[in-house]
Design an enzyme around this catalytic site. Structure first.
Site, PDB file in Angstrom:
ATOM      1  N   GLY A  10      69.087  59.351  34.451  1.00 33.75           N
ATOM      2  CA  GLY A  10      68.351  58.131  34.778  1.00 33.75           C
ATOM      3  C   GLY A  10      69.306  56.994  35.069  1.00 33.75           C
ATOM      4  O   GLY A  10      70.459  57.201  35.463  1.00 33.75           O
ATOM      5  N   GLY A  11      68.836  55.788  34.821  1.00 33.18           N
ATOM      6  CA  GLY A  11      69.648  54.605  35.087  1.00 33.18           C
ATOM      7  C   GLY A  11      70.950  54.597  34.309  1.00 33.18           C
ATOM      8  O   GLY A  11      71.892  53.882  34.678  1.00 33.18           O
TER       9      GLY A  11
ATOM     10  N   GLY B  22      92.599  54.268  66.311  1.00 31.57           N
ATOM     11  CA  GLY B  22      92.169  53.355  65.251  1.00 31.57           C
ATOM     12  C   GLY B  22      92.693  53.791  63.897  1.00 31.57           C
ATOM     13  O   GLY B  22      93.009  52.956  63.037  1.00 31.57           O
ATOM     14  N   ALA B  23      92.816  55.106  63.715  1.00 29.28           N
ATOM     15  CA  ALA B  23      93.283  55.607  62.416  1.00 29.28           C
ATOM     16  C   ALA B  23      94.717  55.156  62.140  1.00 29.28           C
ATOM     17  O   ALA B  23      95.098  54.937  60.990  1.00 29.28           O
ATOM     18  CB  ALA B  23      93.161  57.119  62.370  1.00 29.28           C
TER      19      ALA B  23
HETATM   20  C1  HXC Z   1      64.865  59.027  21.749  1.00 28.47           C
HETATM   21  C2  HXC Z   1      65.849  61.074  22.015  1.00 28.47           C
HETATM   22  C3  HXC Z   1      66.084  60.808  23.393  1.00 28.47           C
HETATM   23  C4  HXC Z   1      65.660  59.550  23.892  1.00 28.47           C
HETATM   24  C5  HXC Z   1      66.851  62.758  22.963  1.00 28.47           C
HETATM   25  N1  HXC Z   1      66.317  62.304  21.808  1.00 28.47           N
HETATM   26  N2  HXC Z   1      66.704  61.865  23.943  1.00 28.47           N
HETATM   27  N3  HXC Z   1      65.252  60.186  21.224  1.00 28.47           N
HETATM   28  N4  HXC Z   1      65.089  58.697  23.048  1.00 28.47           N
HETATM   29  N5  HXC Z   1      65.867  59.196  25.160  1.00 28.47           N
HETATM   30  C6  HXC Z   1      66.307  62.958  20.523  1.00 28.47           C
HETATM   31  C7  HXC Z   1      65.390  64.179  20.521  1.00 28.47           C
HETATM   32  O1  HXC Z   1      64.089  63.788  20.220  1.00 28.47           O
HETATM   33  C8  HXC Z   1      66.018  65.005  19.401  1.00 28.47           C
HETATM   34  O2  HXC Z   1      65.618  64.485  18.166  1.00 28.47           O
HETATM   35  C9  HXC Z   1      67.479  64.708  19.532  1.00 28.47           C
HETATM   36  O3  HXC Z   1      67.580  63.500  20.280  1.00 28.47           O
HETATM   37  C10 HXC Z   1      68.227  65.775  20.286  1.00 28.47           C
HETATM   38  O4  HXC Z   1      67.540  66.061  21.498  1.00 28.47           O
HETATM   39  P1  HXC Z   1      67.150  67.529  21.940  1.00 28.47           P
HETATM   40  O5  HXC Z   1      66.110  67.403  22.991  1.00 28.47           O
HETATM   41  O6  HXC Z   1      66.834  68.373  20.754  1.00 28.47           O
HETATM   42  O7  HXC Z   1      68.538  68.032  22.529  1.00 28.47           O
HETATM   43  P2  HXC Z   1      68.785  68.995  23.756  1.00 28.47           P
HETATM   44  O8  HXC Z   1      67.915  70.188  23.674  1.00 28.47           O
HETATM   45  O9  HXC Z   1      70.257  69.211  23.780  1.00 28.47           O
HETATM   46  O10 HXC Z   1      68.355  68.167  25.049  1.00 28.47           O
HETATM   47  C11 HXC Z   1      69.036  66.995  25.398  1.00 28.47           C
HETATM   48  C12 HXC Z   1      68.270  66.237  26.488  1.00 28.47           C
HETATM   49  C13 HXC Z   1      66.812  66.006  26.035  1.00 28.47           C
HETATM   50  C14 HXC Z   1      68.319  67.058  27.788  1.00 28.47           C
HETATM   51  C15 HXC Z   1      69.012  64.930  26.735  1.00 28.47           C
HETATM   52  O11 HXC Z   1      66.835  65.445  24.716  1.00 28.47           O
HETATM   53  C16 HXC Z   1      66.073  65.077  26.912  1.00 28.47           C
HETATM   54  O12 HXC Z   1      65.641  65.473  28.005  1.00 28.47           O
HETATM   55  N6  HXC Z   1      65.940  63.845  26.444  1.00 28.47           N
HETATM   56  C17 HXC Z   1      65.217  62.818  27.196  1.00 28.47           C
HETATM   57  C18 HXC Z   1      66.061  62.395  28.370  1.00 28.47           C
HETATM   58  C19 HXC Z   1      65.416  61.279  29.126  1.00 28.47           C
HETATM   59  O13 HXC Z   1      64.471  61.470  29.878  1.00 28.47           O
HETATM   60  N7  HXC Z   1      65.911  60.085  28.854  1.00 28.47           N
HETATM   61  C20 HXC Z   1      65.455  58.917  29.516  1.00 28.47           C
HETATM   62  C21 HXC Z   1      66.230  58.854  30.837  1.00 28.47           C
HETATM   63  S1  HXC Z   1      65.818  57.478  31.749  1.00 28.47           S
HETATM   64  P3  HXC Z   1      65.373  65.414  16.893  1.00 28.47           P
HETATM   65  O14 HXC Z   1      64.950  64.490  15.817  1.00 28.47           O
HETATM   66  O15 HXC Z   1      64.323  66.390  17.287  1.00 28.47           O
HETATM   67  O16 HXC Z   1      66.672  66.093  16.625  1.00 28.47           O
HETATM   68  C22 HXC Z   1      66.862  56.379  31.175  1.00 28.47           C
HETATM   69  C23 HXC Z   1      66.629  55.079  31.785  1.00 28.47           C
HETATM   70  C24 HXC Z   1      67.824  54.227  31.682  1.00 28.47           C
HETATM   71  O17 HXC Z   1      67.693  56.609  30.397  1.00 28.47           O
HETATM   72  C25 HXC Z   1      67.495  52.989  32.457  1.00 28.47           C
HETATM   73  C26 HXC Z   1      68.636  52.087  32.568  1.00 28.47           C
HETATM   74  C27 HXC Z   1      68.308  50.928  33.415  1.00 28.47           C
END
Ligand code: HXC
Length: 525
Positions: free
Chosen positions: A180-181, A415-416
């Site tokens: 994401g961002g 040009g290069a």
């Molecule tokens: C809160 C989160 C989290 C999040 C992971 N966790 N991402 N908690 N916010 N964004 C937590 C999970 O619930 C889990 O908690 C622990 O972290 C480990 O994650 P797992 O899923 O068990 O690990 P894994 O299987 O290795 O997968 C990793 C992952 C997946 C691929 C990153 O967690 C995932 O898809 N997370 C969400 C990613 C996402 O969509 N993020 C937002 C992106 S947009 P527990 O307690 O169960 O251990 C963004 C916008 C930014 O970031 C904007 C900026 C301007």
């Protein structure tokens, strides 16, 4: 001083210290033994293990260790150890460096308000004290429980990335998820490392891609380290694992000054300044269309043959990287004859432009080795914006005020020729090897345009073409026309290239350039 014993403390002091030790132990434990084990199981190190490898032993001073979040909108208590990131500073070979290291074992290293405040604090301090900042990224992205606050938190970091740009070197290591961002912080830093076994970067993941475009694509194929190192150019360096990655970061830091007011550290590799290499006299093939490896020239001229190539697998028709001449760091840009004959295309132009700007930001003199037949022709390049991208490189060289020395090894066409750090755009010293060909275009193209009618009317057009090619070569395709016009300073023996470069940089050491009064220029992005 005698050690303070527990029994010497007043009860209040003892209580404070016990609380401190408990909190510190909680912070050090991260997400707990089970999650640490899971982290190791994936072949990843923990946030603290990474910091230990990055910094000199025992030099880490942690900042904000006890800071926690203030609770999330979804009823979450927000009391996570260190709020999922370890921050502070320490040294790399004795020089101060600031670091943040996201702890995936604590709610997936996700970024919320306190987590971001900790990162911002070290970024601010890095800028104030003039030291590089290294970010070790391993995070699930915006902390979902903190909602819009986590977006604001990212914005605070992005803003600081921009404010720090060109002030202190910024280095990102992507050692886990970065989606994401969140990708935009590494993207705005000067160098991005990715760990091939465990990292990925994308704006939208495979599931969204499937929903929107109906394409099936895996994490690695979409945003793995290899893809970003070779296709997108997002990653400058790839390492197989965390240990090798952090070793490479240390290596990079050793080439860099700590900030834009300093010069890079000098390292004497005990390589004589006047070391000649007779083999270079025979490197360039006699046949103009035959290619060779420009890497041979680079390794021959640099101190100890040591070269840290940046973007080694991306746009391989141009080589960019850091090395040393006479102990001092230089940035090197060279056309790679062995790939696409060294022609400049969109990716090569953008790659080199960014590298040139980095060197200029941080007082790193530039060496430019030229063998370029021109800009890459064809609709793919034209429609891809070769005009826009080529202009970036022209602009970047033109605006650079660091000492800039060019060696024209063979072709410098059209040009290069101008773009590749010619005198006309501010190159300080330009040398040419005897094999240099400096001309508006290659002999065949030129003869076909200038003598088209004559060739067509001749009874034996092929013979006339060959005669005209010969005539054009002897008249224009050599270094002497340009030398007579003063566009090159000297025709040098290839074997002496190292000595002549070192000498040129000695002369340019105190170079001063006036800049026009303006807020900033408008580089064609
Ligand atoms: C809160 C989160 C989290 C999040 C992971 N966790 N991402 N908690 N916010 N964004 C937590 C999970 O619930 C889990 O908690 C622990 O972290 C480990 O994650 P797992 O899923 O068990 O690990 P894994 O299987 O290795 O997968 C990793 C992952 C997946 C691929 C990153 O967690 C995932 O898809 N997370 C969400 C990613 C996402 O969509 N993020 C937002 C992106 S947009 P527990 O307690 O169960 O251990 C963004 C916008 C930014 O970031 C904007 C900026 C301007």
């Amino acid at each position: 001083m005698p050690e303070t014993k527990q029994e010497d403390l007043k009860p209040a002091e003892a209580k404070t210290i016990a609380t401190l030790e408990r909190l510190r132990a909680e912070a050090r434990a991260g997400g707990g033994a089970k999650r640490v084990e899971a982290q190791h199981g994936k072949g990843k190190l923990t946030a603290r293990e990474r910091i230990d490898l990055l910094l000199d032993e025992g030099s880490f001073e942690e900042m904000g260790m006890l800071k926690v979040g203030r609770g999330g909108a979804l009823g979450d208590e927000g009391e996570y150890p260190g709020d999922g990131v370890v921050t502070g500073h320490g040294t790399v070979d004795g020089r101060e460096v600031f670091v943040f290291s996201q702890d995936f074992t604590v709610i997936g290293g996700s970024l919320g308000e306190a987590h971001s405040q900790k990162i911002c604090a070290v970024m601010d301090m890095a800028v104030r004290s003039g030291a590089p900042i290294v970010g070790l990224n391993d995070s699930g992205g915006a902390r979902i429980q903190e909602g819009v606050d986590s977006l604001a938190a990212y914005g605070e970091i992005f803003h600081r990335n921009v404010r720090a740009s060109g002030v202190v070197p910024q280095i990102s290591c992507v050692m886990g998820p970065c989606a994401g961002g969140a990708v935009y912080s590494p993207a705005m830093t000067d160098f991005t490392f990715m760990v091939s076994s465990n990292s990925f970067m994308f704006v939208t993941g495979p599931d969204v891609v499937k929903t929107v475009t109906h394409q099936d694509i895996g994490f690695d194929e979409l945003g793995g380290a290899r893809v970003h190192a070779s296709k997108s150019g997002v990653a400058h360096f790839v390492a197989e694992n965390d240990i090798l990655c952090l070793r490479d970061v240390r290596k990079l830091i050793n080439y860099l000054p700590s900030n834009n007011r300093q010069s890079a550290p000098v390292l004497d590799l005990r390589d004589p300044d006047d070391r000649a290499d007779p083999a270079l006299d025979h490197l360039v093939p006699l046949t103009p269309t035959q290619t060779y490896d420009m890497g041979i020239v680079i390794h021959s001229i640099l101190d100890g043959g040591e070269f840290l190539e940046v973007h080694a697998d991306f746009a391989r028709n141009i080589i960019c990287g850091l090395g040393r001449l006479g102990g001092k760091t230089i940035g090197l840009v060279a056309n790679q004859s062995a790939v696409l004959a060294g022609a400049l295309d969109c990716d090569a132009s953008a790659k080199a432009a960014r590298f040139v700007r980095f060197c200029d930001d941080f007082n790193i003199p530039l060496v430019c080795l030229v063998d370029v037949p021109g800009f890459m022709p064809g609709p793919e390049q034209e429609h891809g914006g070769i005009i826009r991208h080529g202009a970036k490189l022209l602009y970047a060289f033109s605006e650079a005020t660091v000492p800039r020395v060019t060696v024209i090894v063979r072709k410098a066409y059209g040009g290069a020729y101008v773009v590749m750090n010619s005198k006309h755009i501010g190159g300080d010293v330009v040398y040419a090897w005897p094999t240099a060909e400096i001309a508006v275009m290659g002999p065949k193209g030129a003869a076909e345009i200038v003598y088209r009618k004559e060739i067509a009317a001749a009874p034996d057009p092929e013979k006339v073409l060959q005669d005209k090619l010969e005539e054009y070569r002897s008249m224009f395709v050599n270094p002497f026309v340009a030398a007579r016009r003063g566009y090159i300073d000297d025709v040098i023996f290839p074997r002496d290239t190292r000595r002549r470069l070192i000498r040129a940089f000695q002369v340019l050491e105190e170079k001063k350039t006036d800049l026009p009064a303006r807020k900033h220029g408008n580089i064609p992005l």
